[in-house]
Scaffold this active site. Structure first.
Site, PDB file in Angstrom:
ATOM      1  N   GLY A   8       0.727  -1.308   0.092  1.00 44.09           N
ATOM      2  CA  GLY A   8       0.013   0.022   0.000  1.00 44.09           C
ATOM      3  C   GLY A   8       0.943   1.181   0.022  1.00 44.09           C
ATOM      4  CB  ALA A  10       0.924   3.768  -4.400  1.00 41.17           C
ATOM      5  N   GLY A  12      -1.769   7.207   0.911  1.00 42.28           N
ATOM      6  CA  GLY A  12      -2.071   7.180   2.336  1.00 42.28           C
ATOM      7  C   GLY A  12      -1.157   6.849   3.352  1.00 42.28           C
ATOM      8  CG  ASP A  32      -0.353   0.350  -4.030  1.00 41.96           C
ATOM      9  OD1 ASP A  32      -1.548   0.479  -4.549  1.00 41.96           O
ATOM     10  OD2 ASP A  32      -0.294   0.940  -2.895  1.00 41.96           O
ATOM     11  CG  ASP A  41      -5.334  -7.407  -7.983  1.00 41.34           C
ATOM     12  OD1 ASP A  41      -5.528  -7.160  -6.740  1.00 41.34           O
ATOM     13  OD2 ASP A  41      -6.178  -7.440  -8.779  1.00 41.34           O
ATOM     14  CG  LEU A  42      -1.459  -7.124  -2.345  1.00 44.17           C
ATOM     15  CD1 LEU A  42      -1.070  -6.382  -1.037  1.00 44.17           C
ATOM     16  CD2 LEU A  42      -0.221  -8.272  -2.719  1.00 44.17           C
ATOM     17  N   GLY A  71      -4.792  -2.009   1.688  1.00 46.05           N
ATOM     18  CA  GLY A  71      -6.323  -2.401   2.308  1.00 46.05           C
ATOM     19  C   GLY A  71      -7.364  -1.604   1.697  1.00 46.05           C
ATOM     20  CE1 TYR A 155     -11.304  -1.507   6.282  1.00 46.30           C
ATOM     21  CE2 TYR A 155     -12.769  -1.024   8.260  1.00 46.30           C
ATOM     22  CZ  TYR A 155     -11.438  -0.800   7.634  1.00 46.30           C
ATOM     23  OH  TYR A 155     -10.470  -0.100   8.019  1.00 46.30           O
ATOM     24  CE  LYS A 159      -8.267  -3.077   7.796  1.00 42.49           C
ATOM     25  NZ  LYS A 159      -6.991  -2.812   7.287  1.00 42.49           N
TER      26      LYS A 159
HETATM   27  P1  NAD Z   1      -5.397   4.473   1.021  1.00 39.57           P
HETATM   28  O1  NAD Z   1      -6.707   4.122   0.114  1.00 39.57           O
HETATM   29  O2  NAD Z   1      -4.581   5.840   0.782  1.00 39.57           O
HETATM   30  O3  NAD Z   1      -3.979   3.338   0.467  1.00 39.57           O
HETATM   31  C1  NAD Z   1      -4.326   1.843   0.399  1.00 39.57           C
HETATM   32  C2  NAD Z   1      -3.217   1.517  -0.610  1.00 39.57           C
HETATM   33  O4  NAD Z   1      -3.657   0.200  -0.745  1.00 39.57           O
HETATM   34  C3  NAD Z   1      -3.565   2.113  -2.023  1.00 39.57           C
HETATM   35  O5  NAD Z   1      -2.174   2.635  -2.483  1.00 39.57           O
HETATM   36  C4  NAD Z   1      -4.297   0.859  -2.793  1.00 39.57           C
HETATM   37  O6  NAD Z   1      -3.795   1.050  -4.321  1.00 39.57           O
HETATM   38  C5  NAD Z   1      -3.463  -0.222  -1.948  1.00 39.57           C
HETATM   39  N1  NAD Z   1      -4.409  -1.235  -2.562  1.00 39.57           N
HETATM   40  C6  NAD Z   1      -5.541  -1.342  -2.425  1.00 39.57           C
HETATM   41  N2  NAD Z   1      -6.077  -2.563  -3.050  1.00 39.57           N
HETATM   42  C7  NAD Z   1      -5.008  -3.273  -3.504  1.00 39.57           C
HETATM   43  C8  NAD Z   1      -4.697  -4.516  -4.169  1.00 39.57           C
HETATM   44  N3  NAD Z   1      -5.862  -5.301  -4.404  1.00 39.57           N
HETATM   45  N4  NAD Z   1      -3.423  -4.656  -4.285  1.00 39.57           N
HETATM   46  C9  NAD Z   1      -2.343  -4.008  -3.960  1.00 39.57           C
HETATM   47  N5  NAD Z   1      -2.574  -2.913  -3.293  1.00 39.57           N
HETATM   48  C10 NAD Z   1      -3.629  -2.401  -3.201  1.00 39.57           C
HETATM   49  O7  NAD Z   1      -5.985   3.941   2.339  1.00 39.57           O
HETATM   50  P2  NAD Z   1      -5.196   4.175   3.802  1.00 39.57           P
HETATM   51  O8  NAD Z   1      -6.274   5.129   4.646  1.00 39.57           O
HETATM   52  O9  NAD Z   1      -3.746   4.773   3.793  1.00 39.57           O
HETATM   53  O10 NAD Z   1      -5.302   2.815   4.529  1.00 39.57           O
HETATM   54  C11 NAD Z   1      -4.112   2.103   4.798  1.00 39.57           C
HETATM   55  C12 NAD Z   1      -4.576   0.889   5.743  1.00 39.57           C
HETATM   56  O11 NAD Z   1      -5.249   1.426   6.944  1.00 39.57           O
HETATM   57  C13 NAD Z   1      -5.810   0.008   4.951  1.00 39.57           C
HETATM   58  O12 NAD Z   1      -5.449  -1.208   5.465  1.00 39.57           O
HETATM   59  C14 NAD Z   1      -7.137   0.524   5.811  1.00 39.57           C
HETATM   60  O13 NAD Z   1      -8.069  -0.382   5.880  1.00 39.57           O
HETATM   61  C15 NAD Z   1      -6.397   0.996   7.055  1.00 39.57           C
HETATM   62  N6  NAD Z   1      -7.356   1.755   7.744  1.00 39.57           N
HETATM   63  C16 NAD Z   1      -7.700   3.024   7.492  1.00 39.57           C
HETATM   64  C17 NAD Z   1      -8.226   4.101   8.037  1.00 39.57           C
HETATM   65  C18 NAD Z   1      -8.714   5.525   7.522  1.00 39.57           C
HETATM   66  O14 NAD Z   1      -9.432   6.081   8.223  1.00 39.57           O
HETATM   67  N7  NAD Z   1      -7.916   5.878   6.390  1.00 39.57           N
HETATM   68  C19 NAD Z   1      -8.924   3.643   9.307  1.00 39.57           C
HETATM   69  C20 NAD Z   1      -8.419   2.300   9.852  1.00 39.57           C
HETATM   70  C21 NAD Z   1      -7.912   1.434   9.001  1.00 39.57           C
END
Ligand code: NAD
Length: 282
Positions: A8, A10, A12, A32, A41-42, A71, A155, A159
């Site tokens: 992930g 790329a 967040g 990613d 692609d995970l 995720g 979801y 988790k």
């Molecule tokens: P984000 O969407 O900004 O980043 C997630 C990254 O995962 C992206 O770059 C995306 O391309 C990659 N990804 C998604 N599907 C994929 C796949 N099939 N194969 C490879 N890569 C893939 O999200 P974020 O908010 O930075 O989330 C990071 C983690 O934190 C995630 O696991 C998310 O569930 C968890 N999370 C997020 C939040 C929130 O509020 N943002 C809260 C709790 C937990």
């Protein structure tokens, strides 16, 4: 300086973590979907296999740590992908990387969980159990009866399952015994593209906006990156199997007295079995 795999990477929180590690002089192998050192692609078995082996090749079989941040959020119509990426995209990679992490003798792993583990009510245990058994299809079937809430249920289950997997494995000989610190971070609502997507998606806006965050506002992705870097540092040498909540107080607000709690009467037999079967290491 160490070598770290970050999924992930790329976007967040995965991205802020990778940027901070690189800025500190470490080598990061980013994984990613469309952009990264390893593009995979995970959500598919083949993508997970390729990601696992390409990282091992790039790291020459030697990892100082891993961050599993790839995720999805609770997106409508994405139940299968949520189960595949959020659960299998973590545990299958970690199983494949364990020997490379053990090779370092002092590796650290941070898995992205969520405060949805404790704040979403009525998540069916059988769905969590299906994921822990590696059966994503069964998990998806198990949430169908929730209708529009199905994405949120799968979801939260993904988790919970990944957090249970972390705690089960963190204390074992192959992980703690091999010097690997395996922990999870449980963010609350953090302003990343994932949350922005939810805020722009009408059916979810009301639920997201009304979710209680005692400190106010949303969390900052860069600060979460700092937490992860801290959990990868020497300061975290004694941190094992923990799920670290960084959520502005949502969990404390909704479950004020649920934790810490003593061993309940129905858990005493199991507690004593664990105590007796432990072999002291010092
Ligand atoms: P984000 O969407 O900004 O980043 C997630 C990254 O995962 C992206 O770059 C995306 O391309 C990659 N990804 C998604 N599907 C994929 C796949 N099939 N194969 C490879 N890569 C893939 O999200 P974020 O908010 O930075 O989330 C990071 C983690 O934190 C995630 O696991 C998310 O569930 C968890 N999370 C997020 C939040 C929130 O509020 N943002 C809260 C709790 C937990």
């Amino acid at each position: 300086m160490g070598t770290y795999a970050v999924t992930g990477s790329a976007s967040g929180m995965g991205r802020t973590t990778a940027d901070k590690l690189r800025a500190a002089g470490h080598t990061v192998i980013g994984v990613d979907l469309a952009e990264g050192d390893v593009v995979a692609d995970l959500s598919t078995p083949q993508g997970r296999r390729e990601a696992a082996s390409e990282v091992l090749d790039a790291a020459s079989g030697h990892l100082d740590g891993a961050v599993l941040a790839a995720g999805l959020g609770p997106m409508p119509g994405q139940e299968r992908v949520i189960a595949q990426v959020n659960y299998l995209g973590v545990v299958e990679l970690l199983k494949a990387w364990q020997p490379a992490l053990a090779a370092t003798g002092n590796a650290k792993v941070v898995v992205f969980s969520s405060n949805s583990t404790t704040t979403i009510p009525l998540v069916p245990r059988r769905v969590v159990r299906a994921l822990l058994a590696g059966d994503a299809q069964k998990a998806v079937r198990g949430v169908r009866l929730f209708g529009r809430a199905a994405p949120l249920m799968v979801y939260a289950a993904s988790k919970i399952a990944v957090s249970h997997w972390v705690r089960r494995h963190a204390v074992r000989a192959e992980w703690a015994g091999a010097g690997i610190r395996l922990n999870a971070i449980a963010p609350g609502a953090i302003l990343t593209p994932l949350l922005e997507h939810q805020l722009a998606n009408q059916p979810q806006v009301k639920a997201v906006r009304s979710f209680p965050i005692p400190i106010g506002g949303y969390g900052d992705a860069s600060q979460l990156g700092d937490w992860v870097v801290f959990m990868l540092s020497d300061a975290a040498d004694f941190l094992v199997g923990s799920v670290v909540f960084v959520d502005g107080g949502s969990d404390a607000y909704l479950r004020t007295d649920a934790w810490p709690r003593p061993v309940p009467p129905h858990g005493l037999a199991r507690y004593l079995r664990r105590l007796r079967s432990h072999t002291p290491s010092r």
